[in-house]
Design a protein around this motif. Sequence first.
Motif, short mmCIF file in Angstrom:
data_model
loop_
_atom_site.label_atom_id
_atom_site.label_comp_id
_atom_site.label_asym_id
_atom_site.label_seq_id
_atom_site.Cartn_x
_atom_site.Cartn_y
_atom_site.Cartn_z
N LEU A 297 0.83 -1.21 0.00
CA LEU A 297 0.00 0.00 0.00
C LEU A 297 0.87 1.26 0.00
N LEU A 298 1.99 1.18 0.70
CA LEU A 298 2.92 2.32 0.72
C LEU A 298 3.45 2.56 -0.69
N PHE A 299 3.75 1.49 -1.37
CA PHE A 299 4.19 1.58 -2.76
C PHE A 299 3.10 2.25 -3.59
N PHE A 300 1.86 1.87 -3.35
CA PHE A 300 0.79 2.47 -4.13
C PHE A 300 0.64 3.96 -3.83
N ALA A 301 0.76 4.31 -2.55
CA ALA A 301 0.67 5.72 -2.18
C ALA A 301 1.80 6.51 -2.85
N ALA A 302 2.96 5.89 -2.94
CA ALA A 302 4.08 6.55 -3.62
C ALA A 302 3.76 6.73 -5.09
N LEU A 303 3.16 5.69 -5.65
CA LEU A 303 2.85 5.71 -7.08
C LEU A 303 1.90 6.84 -7.44
N THR A 304 0.86 7.04 -6.63
CA THR A 304 -0.10 8.10 -6.97
C THR A 304 0.56 9.48 -6.88
N SER A 305 1.64 9.59 -6.09
CA SER A 305 2.35 10.87 -6.04
C SER A 305 3.31 11.01 -7.21
N THR A 306 4.04 9.93 -7.51
CA THR A 306 5.02 10.05 -8.60
C THR A 306 4.34 10.19 -9.95
N ILE A 307 3.15 9.59 -10.05
CA ILE A 307 2.41 9.76 -11.30
C ILE A 307 2.13 11.24 -11.53
N SER A 308 1.79 11.94 -10.45
CA SER A 308 1.49 13.37 -10.62
C SER A 308 2.74 14.14 -11.05
N LEU A 309 3.89 13.69 -10.57
CA LEU A 309 5.13 14.38 -10.97
C LEU A 309 5.43 14.12 -12.44
N LEU A 310 5.39 12.84 -12.83
CA LEU A 310 5.69 12.50 -14.21
C LEU A 310 4.63 13.09 -15.15
N GLU A 311 3.38 13.00 -14.73
CA GLU A 311 2.29 13.53 -15.54
C GLU A 311 2.48 15.03 -15.79
N THR A 312 2.92 15.74 -14.76
CA THR A 312 3.10 17.18 -14.92
C THR A 312 4.23 17.49 -15.90
N ILE A 313 5.31 16.73 -15.81
CA ILE A 313 6.41 16.96 -16.75
C ILE A 313 5.93 16.67 -18.17
N VAL A 314 5.23 15.55 -18.32
CA VAL A 314 4.73 15.16 -19.65
C VAL A 314 3.72 16.19 -20.17
N ALA A 315 2.79 16.60 -19.31
CA ALA A 315 1.76 17.55 -19.76
C ALA A 315 2.39 18.85 -20.23
N ASN A 316 3.42 19.32 -19.51
CA ASN A 316 4.11 20.53 -19.94
C ASN A 316 4.81 20.32 -21.28
N MET A 317 5.42 19.15 -21.45
CA MET A 317 6.10 18.87 -22.72
C MET A 317 5.10 18.83 -23.87
N LEU A 318 3.93 18.23 -23.62
CA LEU A 318 2.92 18.14 -24.68
C LEU A 318 2.40 19.51 -25.06
N ASP A 319 2.25 20.38 -24.04
CA ASP A 319 1.79 21.75 -24.32
C ASP A 319 2.82 22.49 -25.17
N LEU A 320 4.09 22.19 -24.95
CA LEU A 320 5.15 22.98 -25.57
C LEU A 320 5.63 22.46 -26.90
N PHE A 321 5.80 21.15 -26.97
CA PHE A 321 6.40 20.59 -28.18
C PHE A 321 5.39 19.75 -28.92
N ASN A 322 5.67 19.62 -30.20
CA ASN A 322 4.77 18.82 -31.00
C ASN A 322 5.22 17.36 -30.96
N MET A 323 4.82 16.67 -29.91
CA MET A 323 5.21 15.25 -29.81
C MET A 323 4.05 14.46 -29.23
N ASN A 324 4.11 13.14 -29.40
CA ASN A 324 2.99 12.39 -28.82
C ASN A 324 3.27 12.00 -27.37
N ARG A 325 2.23 11.57 -26.70
CA ARG A 325 2.29 11.31 -25.28
C ARG A 325 3.32 10.24 -24.92
#
Length: 443
Positions: A297-325
């Motif tokens: 469960l601790l692993f899962f709690a970590a995952l929901t946080s790291t997903i938000s970090l990776l998702e934010t980096i990816v979302a910014n990249m998608l907004d900025l550059f013309n690339m796929n997800r």
Amino acid sequence: MATAGSAIGLGSLWRFPYVAGENGGGAFVLLYLIFTFLIGLPVFIGELVLGRYSQKSALLSYYELSNNSSNWRILGWLNVFSCLLILSYYSVVSGWCLSYVIMSLNKFSVGRSADEIKEVFTVLYSSPGINLFWFGIFLLINMGIVFSGVRKGIEHWAKILMPGLFLSLMGLFCYAVSLPGFKDALIFTFKPDFHRLGASGILNALGMAFFTLSVGLGIIVTYGSYMKKDENIPYNGTLIAFMTVFVSLISALTIFPIVFTFGFPPEGGPGLVFQTLPVLFAKLPASILISTIFFALLFFAALTSTISLLETIVANMLDLFNMNRKTATMIAAALTFVIGIPSALSGSESLFPTWKLIYGKNFFDTVNYLTASWFMPIGGLFITIFLGWRLDKAISMREFNLGTKRRYLAIPWFFMLRWVAPVAVFIIILQETGLINLTTLFY
Ligand code: PHE
């Protein structure tokens, strides 16, 4: 639930207890609570407001809503860079959780004394290959999930597993209450003694408030952009802040009784949670099961946080550059891996062996401290300036009020955002630089 998942994670469960321990307990905890509600929460709500209004990630939000000012774009880049750094060392800790799942299945704590269980972490921490291995596996899992976007998978699992984590934590807490060290733990956690506050205690408490709320990096801006217009921002924000603080406190009150019962030092460092909880598990019936489930469960709690970090980096990249997800996700994960290597190797000192000698902290601790205590509060300071001073006040107030009946809250919120939060962060930074000395106020 996804936003709550981002906020509640290793920050509350792993980082809060050990940093509170290092900073002397009660006074630090008190400051953490004050900063969470006085500074963190208004910024948290502000990020949601900004994201939902702009429908963009942080970088483009700052840029477009400031009439394309490249200065504000820098803030966006600082945010993305901080996310990368945090993700890199946070994934190393998440890798430990995975390792502890397997170790639990192997009955690592059965029949061992408290000191022997403590030693197990030391061995893990100083094993370069094993750290790299679990760090890599964890990042791959993360990448797999972010491939398909936040909305699809995570929200469903977060609804089931986060309450699961919460229930098991409460169960452990109930057991910890019965330990002889519980009273000392209560005193240590709640009796403010400002003499024991560490030298950087005020800044660290501010950083902890930002860190546990995931605020100051534009992450909550991204999540706000996925929110519906009729959802109630102030209510959701306040609820998440209370939940986060509650989990942090319960976590500390589960770990410190073990610390005081078995004579561990409260300032045990990043291994504290991994060294104390298994001592408790070993004493319980069905300890293998409990230990395995808890670390999963601790692993899962970590995952929901790291997903938000990776998702934010990816979302910014998608907004900025013309690339796929997919490409963006792979590039971000690969970059994170490279940046994380020295953190994964910190315990073994197989890379940068003299780092600690020069900087006073090993690489892992340096990144951990810099991001939470400096980058997040500074990011938060600029977000308050952006929302409080740069963006049209009417826009924020309108967005705040959509979905809530308590419209009168918009005025105090804006006041906090415009005045209280930036001034407080600024003063705390002055304090850290030594230009002023607030601690004389407490003595
Ligand atoms: N808030 C998360 C936690 O407490 C950590 C985090 C920090 C997540 C910064 C995203 C950004 O575990």
